[in-house]
Design a protein around this motif. Structure first.
Motif, short mmCIF file in Angstrom:
data_model
loop_
_atom_site.label_atom_id
_atom_site.label_comp_id
_atom_site.label_asym_id
_atom_site.label_seq_id
_atom_site.Cartn_x
_atom_site.Cartn_y
_atom_site.Cartn_z
N SER A 260 41.47 11.19 5.06
CA SER A 260 40.46 10.13 5.19
C SER A 260 40.34 9.31 3.91
CB SER A 260 39.10 10.75 5.55
OG SER A 260 38.64 11.59 4.50
N GLU A 261 40.70 9.90 2.77
CA GLU A 261 40.62 9.19 1.49
C GLU A 261 41.79 8.25 1.27
OE1 GLU A 261 38.47 8.35 -1.89
OE2 GLU A 261 37.93 10.05 -0.62
N SER A 293 51.19 7.84 1.35
CA SER A 293 50.00 7.26 0.72
C SER A 293 49.95 7.58 -0.77
CB SER A 293 48.74 7.77 1.41
OG SER A 293 48.71 7.39 2.76
N LEU A 294 50.25 8.83 -1.13
CA LEU A 294 50.22 9.21 -2.54
C LEU A 294 51.26 8.43 -3.34
CD1 LEU A 294 49.77 13.09 -2.21
CD2 LEU A 294 48.03 11.39 -2.83
N LEU A 295 52.39 8.19 -2.72
CA LEU A 295 53.43 7.40 -3.39
C LEU A 295 52.94 5.96 -3.62
CD1 LEU A 295 56.35 7.36 -4.45
CD2 LEU A 295 57.07 6.67 -2.15
N ALA A 296 52.23 5.40 -2.63
CA ALA A 296 51.71 4.04 -2.78
C ALA A 296 50.59 3.97 -3.82
CB ALA A 296 51.20 3.54 -1.43
N LEU A 297 49.86 5.06 -4.01
CA LEU A 297 48.75 5.07 -4.97
C LEU A 297 49.20 5.45 -6.38
CD1 LEU A 297 46.00 6.86 -2.84
CD2 LEU A 297 46.14 4.42 -3.38
N ALA A 298 50.43 5.88 -6.56
CA ALA A 298 50.90 6.33 -7.87
C ALA A 298 50.68 5.29 -8.97
CB ALA A 298 52.37 6.73 -7.79
N GLU A 322 43.58 25.98 -11.13
CA GLU A 322 42.42 25.36 -10.51
C GLU A 322 42.04 24.08 -11.24
OE1 GLU A 322 39.99 29.19 -8.67
OE2 GLU A 322 39.59 28.53 -10.72
N ALA A 323 42.09 24.12 -12.57
CA ALA A 323 41.75 22.93 -13.34
C ALA A 323 42.72 21.79 -13.05
CB ALA A 323 41.76 23.27 -14.83
N ARG A 324 43.98 22.13 -12.90
CA ARG A 324 44.97 21.09 -12.59
C ARG A 324 44.69 20.44 -11.24
NH1 ARG A 324 51.57 21.86 -11.78
NH2 ARG A 324 51.96 19.67 -11.21
N VAL A 325 44.41 21.25 -10.23
CA VAL A 325 44.17 20.71 -8.89
C VAL A 325 42.90 19.86 -8.87
CG1 VAL A 325 43.74 21.29 -6.48
CG2 VAL A 325 45.42 22.60 -7.78
N VAL A 326 41.84 20.33 -9.55
CA VAL A 326 40.60 19.56 -9.61
C VAL A 326 40.84 18.22 -10.30
CG1 VAL A 326 38.30 19.50 -10.65
CG2 VAL A 326 39.08 21.56 -9.49
N ALA A 327 41.59 18.23 -11.37
CA ALA A 327 41.89 16.99 -12.09
C ALA A 327 42.71 16.04 -11.24
CB ALA A 327 42.62 17.32 -13.40
N GLU A 328 43.66 16.58 -10.50
CA GLU A 328 44.46 15.73 -9.63
C GLU A 328 43.62 15.13 -8.51
OE1 GLU A 328 47.65 18.16 -8.30
OE2 GLU A 328 48.78 18.04 -10.18
N ALA A 329 42.68 15.91 -7.97
CA ALA A 329 41.80 15.39 -6.92
C ALA A 329 40.96 14.23 -7.44
CB ALA A 329 40.89 16.50 -6.40
N ALA A 330 40.44 14.38 -8.68
CA ALA A 330 39.66 13.28 -9.27
C ALA A 330 40.52 12.04 -9.49
CB ALA A 330 39.05 13.76 -10.58
N MET A 331 41.76 12.25 -9.94
CA MET A 331 42.65 11.12 -10.18
C MET A 331 43.02 10.42 -8.88
SD MET A 331 46.33 11.14 -12.17
CE MET A 331 47.13 12.16 -10.93
N VAL A 332 43.29 11.18 -7.82
CA VAL A 332 43.64 10.58 -6.53
C VAL A 332 42.45 9.82 -5.97
CG1 VAL A 332 44.22 11.12 -4.14
CG2 VAL A 332 45.45 12.23 -6.00
N ALA A 333 41.24 10.41 -6.04
CA ALA A 333 40.05 9.72 -5.53
C ALA A 333 39.81 8.42 -6.29
CB ALA A 333 38.84 10.64 -5.64
#
Length: 391
Positions: A260-261, A293-298, A322-333
């Motif tokens: 959805s994001e 989508s992730l490729l387009a947002l890179a 866990e820290a890496r995944v949380v950071a990636e989620a923030a970057m993607v959002a």
């Protein structure tokens, strides 16, 4: 009663569909073919034994009780298929298996011929749809025909029981459960169908009337035996498939927050209608679209935001992963927000590779989606609304 027999036959027959599910180009192995043949013949035997079927067959042929040798022949063919299945289970050289199969088919082929010949010699004129076994129990040639089909069926089912008991001690898991269900179903056949038939026929020989065992007890017990055996045949193949489909559905639901994001940025072709798609294919299309989508947002990835979020997560006591995944989620959002607002991407695109793109399965995307969902929940909770209670 007939409805119960037809229902049992349908369920018994449909259980072979679970055995036939395989990759499109994978050949059918002899064991699967033998199992499916046994299931189909058992289903046909139940259908032929139902009184409406017997009446229809008698009417079409114009021969009274013609449905009897047809039913007995089908039951004998089913018994033969059980022996063939046992030969395939036992294994060995192809030549030895083929030799045993041919011997079994020859023996039961002769039995079926004998059933037809004895019926022709007896020439029974009174149509009996439910109690033929006991009504003609003392009639020459019909008596021998009835005993022959029962003995042939007993030989095969008792051999099946012996093999199931032996092998259930050597295997584990779902295969053992399946063998035990087949054993229970076969025992129901032996005790509930065959033994009651034998008892009712012998009672007629001795001048007694126990016809209710043959007409009222044997048919439902045969149906119950077929249902139990069908569960035993299908369970080892069907349950792992059901579990796999459930995992695919769970992963598909887990990807919901991430999809959805980023779905607005996907340029991947739209999947075909999902109405008849299996969960595995739906999940595959969802993964392809998210990766696109992730490729387009890179170009919108902010490495500084990712590093700040990662350091904060580590400071909170989270593990490095866990820290890496949380950071990636923030970057993607953040990238999705700026791309949706049509902001300009960074002049120097990030070369960072997401964890979700480093793993080959879906777990990386699911972790990213869950971290994104947790960040949404945390952002939705007003700060300072919870007061500490004095001690």
């Amino acid at each position: 009663m007939s409805l119960m027999v037809y229902l049992a036959a349908a369920v018994f027959g449909l259980s072979c569909t679970a055995l036939l599910v395989r990759p499109s180009r994978a050949p059918l192995d002899p064991l699967t073919v033998s199992t499916c043949a046994a299931i189909v013949l058992g289903s046909l035997g139940l259908v032929c034994a139902a009184p409406p079927t017997l009446s229809a067959v008698n009417g079409l042929t114009g021969i009274a009780n013609f449905g009897a040798p047809l039913t007995y022949g089908m039951i004998s063919a089913y018994s033969c298929s059980l022996l063939v299945l046992l030969f395939q289970w036992r294994g060995g050289s192809p030549a030895r298996i083929r030799r045993m199969v041919l011997r079994g088919m020859a023996a039961y082929g002769a039995l079926i011929v004998a059933i037809v010949v004895l019926f022709a010699l007896a020439d029974p004129n009174t149509e009996r749809l439910t109690d033929l076994d006991t009504y003609y129990a003392n009639t020459p040639y019909m008596r021998e025909m009835i005993v022959l089909y029962l003995l042939g069926h007993s030989a095969a089912t008792l051999a099946m029981c012996a093999v199931c008991v032996s092998w259930s001690r050597e295997v584990t898991g779902l295969l053992r459960t399946g063998l035990r269900l087949i054993l229970i179903g076969t025992l129901l056949d032996v005790v509930g169908f065959q033994l009651t038939k034998y008892t009712a026929v012998v009672a007629r020989w001795t001048g007694h009337d126990l016809d209710f065992l043959s007409t009222g007890v044997a048919p439902p017990m045969a149906s119950l035996a077929a249902l139990t055996c069908s569960a035993g045949f299908a369970l080892p193949r069907l349950l792992p498939m059901a579990r796999a489909h459930w995992r695919y559905l769970d992963d598909l639901r887990g990807l919901g927050p991430l999809w959805s994001e980023v779905r607005f940025a996907s340029l991947a072709p739209k999947p075909p209608s999902t109405l008849w798609q299996l969960p595995r294919m739906r999940l595959h299309w969802r993964e392809v679209s998210i990766h696109d989508s992730l490729l387009a947002l890179a170009p919108y990835f902010d490495d500084r935001l990712r590093e700040r979020t990662r350091e904060a997560a580590l400071h909170e006591g989270r593990s490095a992963h866990e820290a890496r995944v949380v950071a990636e989620a923030a970057m993607v959002a953040d990238a999705a927000r700026r791309a949706a607002d049509r902001e300009e991407p960074f002049g120097t695109p990030s070369t960072y590779r997401l964890y979700a793109t480093e793993v080959s399965d879906t777990c990386g995307l699911v972790e990213l989606a869950r971290a994104l969902a947790r960040s949404r929940v945390a952002a939705a909770i007003p700060q300072g609304t919870v007061k500490a209670t004095p001690r």
